[in-house]
Scaffold this motif. Structure first.
Motif, PDB file in Angstrom:
ATOM      1  N   ILE A   1     -14.300  29.066  19.241  1.00  0.00           N
ATOM      2  CA  ILE A   1     -14.870  30.403  18.955  1.00  0.00           C
ATOM      3  C   ILE A   1     -16.445  30.506  19.166  1.00  0.00           C
ATOM      4  CG2 ILE A   1     -15.463  31.792  16.787  1.00  0.00           C
ATOM      5  CD1 ILE A   1     -12.784  30.811  15.887  1.00  0.00           C
ATOM      6  N   SER A   2     -17.022  29.123  18.647  1.00  0.00           N
ATOM      7  CA  SER A   2     -18.483  29.335  19.099  1.00  0.00           C
ATOM      8  C   SER A   2     -18.770  29.456  20.680  1.00  0.00           C
ATOM      9  CB  SER A   2     -19.085  27.823  18.439  1.00  0.00           C
ATOM     10  OG  SER A   2     -20.326  27.812  18.793  1.00  0.00           O
ATOM     11  N   TYR A   3     -17.948  28.630  21.358  1.00  0.00           N
ATOM     12  CA  TYR A   3     -18.186  28.939  22.844  1.00  0.00           C
ATOM     13  C   TYR A   3     -17.809  30.388  23.258  1.00  0.00           C
ATOM     14  CZ  TYR A   3     -18.357  23.957  24.077  1.00  0.00           C
ATOM     15  OH  TYR A   3     -18.792  22.340  24.158  1.00  0.00           O
ATOM     16  N   SER A   4     -16.864  30.942  22.832  1.00  0.00           N
ATOM     17  CA  SER A   4     -16.398  32.327  23.071  1.00  0.00           C
ATOM     18  C   SER A   4     -17.551  33.372  22.577  1.00  0.00           C
ATOM     19  CB  SER A   4     -15.184  32.517  22.661  1.00  0.00           C
ATOM     20  OG  SER A   4     -14.186  31.792  23.490  1.00  0.00           O
ATOM     21  N   GLU A   5     -18.136  32.755  21.506  1.00  0.00           N
ATOM     22  CA  GLU A   5     -19.183  33.887  20.969  1.00  0.00           C
ATOM     23  C   GLU A   5     -20.450  34.134  21.948  1.00  0.00           C
ATOM     24  OE1 GLU A   5     -18.317  34.039  16.296  1.00  0.00           O
ATOM     25  OE2 GLU A   5     -19.735  32.659  16.895  1.00  0.00           O
ATOM     26  N   LYS A   6     -20.568  32.825  22.829  1.00  0.00           N
ATOM     27  CA  LYS A   6     -21.436  32.506  23.871  1.00  0.00           C
ATOM     28  C   LYS A   6     -21.117  33.399  25.072  1.00  0.00           C
ATOM     29  CE  LYS A   6     -22.887  28.285  21.951  1.00  0.00           C
ATOM     30  NZ  LYS A   6     -24.344  27.982  21.901  1.00  0.00           N
ATOM     31  N   GLY A   7     -19.943  33.950  25.203  1.00  0.00           N
ATOM     32  CA  GLY A   7     -19.606  34.554  26.441  1.00  0.00           C
ATOM     33  C   GLY A   7     -18.407  33.621  27.221  1.00  0.00           C
ATOM     34  N   ILE A   8     -17.994  32.549  26.780  1.00  0.00           N
ATOM     35  CA  ILE A   8     -17.195  31.652  27.469  1.00  0.00           C
ATOM     36  C   ILE A   8     -15.859  31.494  26.943  1.00  0.00           C
ATOM     37  CG2 ILE A   8     -17.196  28.901  27.851  1.00  0.00           C
ATOM     38  CD1 ILE A   8     -20.168  28.916  27.415  1.00  0.00           C
ATOM     39  N   PHE A   9     -14.668  31.494  27.713  1.00  0.00           N
ATOM     40  CA  PHE A   9     -13.358  31.270  27.512  1.00  0.00           C
ATOM     41  C   PHE A   9     -13.276  29.809  26.973  1.00  0.00           C
ATOM     42  CE2 PHE A   9     -13.154  34.545  30.416  1.00  0.00           C
ATOM     43  CZ  PHE A   9     -12.192  35.317  30.113  1.00  0.00           C
ATOM     44  N   GLY A  10     -12.191  29.696  25.942  1.00  0.00           N
ATOM     45  CA  GLY A  10     -12.072  28.359  25.542  1.00  0.00           C
ATOM     46  C   GLY A  10     -10.474  27.729  25.867  1.00  0.00           C
ATOM     47  N   PHE A  11     -10.348  26.914  26.253  1.00  0.00           N
ATOM     48  CA  PHE A  11      -9.204  26.219  26.782  1.00  0.00           C
ATOM     49  C   PHE A  11      -8.873  24.796  26.130  1.00  0.00           C
ATOM     50  CE2 PHE A  11      -9.405  29.228  29.973  1.00  0.00           C
ATOM     51  CZ  PHE A  11      -7.979  29.936  30.354  1.00  0.00           C
TER      52      PHE A  11
END
Length: 151
Positions: free
Chosen positions: A81-91
């Motif tokens: 979630i933290s990565y995606s809040e920076k605009g990054i997809f998370g796998f």
């Protein structure tokens, strides 16, 4: 991260969380959590020094959007979630939790607004350790697809 841990990652000597970054053909960024078992492109592991600098650059990025959770699994997904809040997809390499392995990275989180690699200051310094893939980060991705679509 010590050289010993870096060597264990390079040799996949034992299980430990290892996140690496990639870019898709649209310029979007993703983090792949491999648990040191999933597929990792060789170029990611070329330089511990550069990897640590890239990791810090990503961690220092500001929150720019909200995140959607895509997985049906239960658990703590706060890192993705933290990565995606920076605009990054998370796998994530969810096979670490499966009995029947399917050899893929599962999409855990997706940003509502993608951060484009070109908008990260000095990202070109890391071109030799960030793989670019001829696909988009919109769904689960098999290891085979990652292996054969690197540009």
């Amino acid at each position: 991260m010590t050289n010993e841990i870096w060597n264990a990652i390079k040799n996949q000597a034992y299980d430990l969380e290892f996140d690496w970054f990639g870019i898709d053909k649209a310029g979007q960024i993703s983090v792949f959590s491999s648990f040191n078992r999933g597929y990792v492109p060789k170029k990611v592991l070329l330089s511990l020094e550069k990897y640590l600098k890239l990791q810090q650059l990503i961690l220092d990025l500001p929150k720019i959007t909200t995140a959607k959770i895509y997985t049906q699994e239960k658990g703590n997904f706060s890192d993705w979630i933290s990565y995606s809040e920076k605009g990054i997809f998370g796998f994530d390499y969810q096979d670490a939790h499966r009995v029947d392995k399917i050899n893929q990275y599962d999409l855990i989180t997706q940003p509502d607004k993608s951060l484009m690699a070109e908008n990260i200051k000095n990202v070109n310094y890391f071109n030799d350790i960030i793989p670019i893939f001829d696909l988009t980060f919109e769904d689960d991705i098999s290891f085979e697809k990652l292996k054969y679509c690197e540009i």
